[in-house]
Design a protein around this motif. Structure first.
Motif, short mmCIF file in Angstrom:
data_model
loop_
_atom_site.label_atom_id
_atom_site.label_comp_id
_atom_site.label_asym_id
_atom_site.label_seq_id
_atom_site.Cartn_x
_atom_site.Cartn_y
_atom_site.Cartn_z
N THR A 155 31.42 7.02 -47.70
CA THR A 155 30.88 8.36 -47.50
C THR A 155 30.11 8.81 -48.74
O THR A 155 30.60 8.68 -49.86
CB THR A 155 32.01 9.36 -47.20
N TYR A 156 28.91 9.31 -48.50
CA TYR A 156 28.06 9.87 -49.55
C TYR A 156 27.85 11.34 -49.23
O TYR A 156 28.11 11.79 -48.11
CB TYR A 156 26.71 9.15 -49.61
N GLU A 157 27.31 12.08 -50.19
CA GLU A 157 27.04 13.51 -49.98
C GLU A 157 26.12 13.73 -48.78
O GLU A 157 26.27 14.69 -48.04
CB GLU A 157 26.41 14.09 -51.24
N ARG A 158 25.17 12.82 -48.56
CA ARG A 158 24.18 13.01 -47.50
C ARG A 158 24.38 12.08 -46.30
O ARG A 158 23.47 11.90 -45.52
CB ARG A 158 22.80 12.79 -48.09
N GLY A 159 25.53 11.48 -46.15
CA GLY A 159 25.75 10.62 -44.99
C GLY A 159 26.83 9.59 -45.21
O GLY A 159 27.55 9.63 -46.21
N GLN A 160 26.94 8.67 -44.28
CA GLN A 160 27.94 7.62 -44.33
C GLN A 160 27.31 6.28 -43.97
O GLN A 160 26.35 6.23 -43.21
CB GLN A 160 29.06 7.88 -43.31
N ILE A 161 27.88 5.24 -44.53
CA ILE A 161 27.50 3.88 -44.15
C ILE A 161 28.72 3.27 -43.48
O ILE A 161 29.83 3.36 -43.99
CB ILE A 161 27.08 3.05 -45.38
N HIS A 162 28.50 2.69 -42.32
CA HIS A 162 29.56 2.04 -41.56
C HIS A 162 29.29 0.54 -41.54
O HIS A 162 28.17 0.12 -41.29
CB HIS A 162 29.61 2.55 -40.12
N GLU A 163 30.32 -0.24 -41.78
CA GLU A 163 30.22 -1.70 -41.73
C GLU A 163 31.25 -2.18 -40.71
O GLU A 163 32.43 -1.89 -40.84
CB GLU A 163 30.51 -2.28 -43.10
#
Length: 182
Positions: A155-163
């Motif tokens: 999780t980042y301030e401006r979104g998420q990365i899903h793997e």
């Protein structure tokens, strides 16, 4: 003679309520001596995929876009230079990612990264007979959450990365057979 085993992971990015399919494995920060132009280290191969800049070096890779950079380090791996058939830069602009390979990154394991038609990055791990899948390990530069299905989330301030959780299959007598993987 044994059979080959392949593993693949897919990634997704949630950014401003848009879900983009990604397929890749993790990133970790390059040390100060790993940046372009530093003594004794080669600059990473850099490409574009979607709205991301991707960089591949002997010790890991990164994916960067406005608002986030995810870096992944290859843990316990050999320092293998990435190889690519296409030129990483043309006229000062990053070329589109086609394929980057690491032959023998871990004993008996080849890793290939490419850009699928609908995503940013996809990784495929080809394991020779007798290779140990547990040797494949990564270090991430951000906290991870693991979902009940084995997928990872950053999780980042401006979104998420899903793997996604890995998908594995094996060539058994000329047939590709799905095999369990964790």
């Amino acid at each position: 003679m044994g059979t080959l085993l392949w593993m693949k992971r897919r990634y997704g990015l949630t950014h401003a309520s848009v879900l983009l399919a990604l397929a890749v494995f993790p990133f970790l920060a390059w040390a100060e001596d790993g940046v372009a132009g530093a003594a004794g280290k080669a600059a990473p191969l850099q490409f574009a995929s979607g709205e991301h800049a991707l960089g591949f070096s002997a010790d890991g890779y990164y994916a960067a876009a406005p608002g986030h950079t995810l870096r992944v380090q290859f843990c316990g791996a050999k320092l293998v230079a990435p190889a690519s058939a296409n030129s990483p830069a043309r006229d000062g602009k990053l070329a589109s990612l086609e394929r980057v390979s690491y032959c023998g990154l871990w004993d008996g394991i080849e890793v290939t990264y490419d850009a699928p038609a609908t995503g940013i990055l996809q990784s495929t791990f080809t394991l020779e007979p007798g290779a140990n899948p547990a040797a494949v390990q990564f270090g991430y530069d951000a906290p991870l959450e693991i979902s009940s299905d084995g997928a990872l989330k950053v999780t980042y301030e401006r979104g998420q990365i899903h793997e996604s959780a890995p998908i594995a299959w094996q060539d058994i007598d000329g047939r590709l057979v799905i095999v369990p993987v964790a």
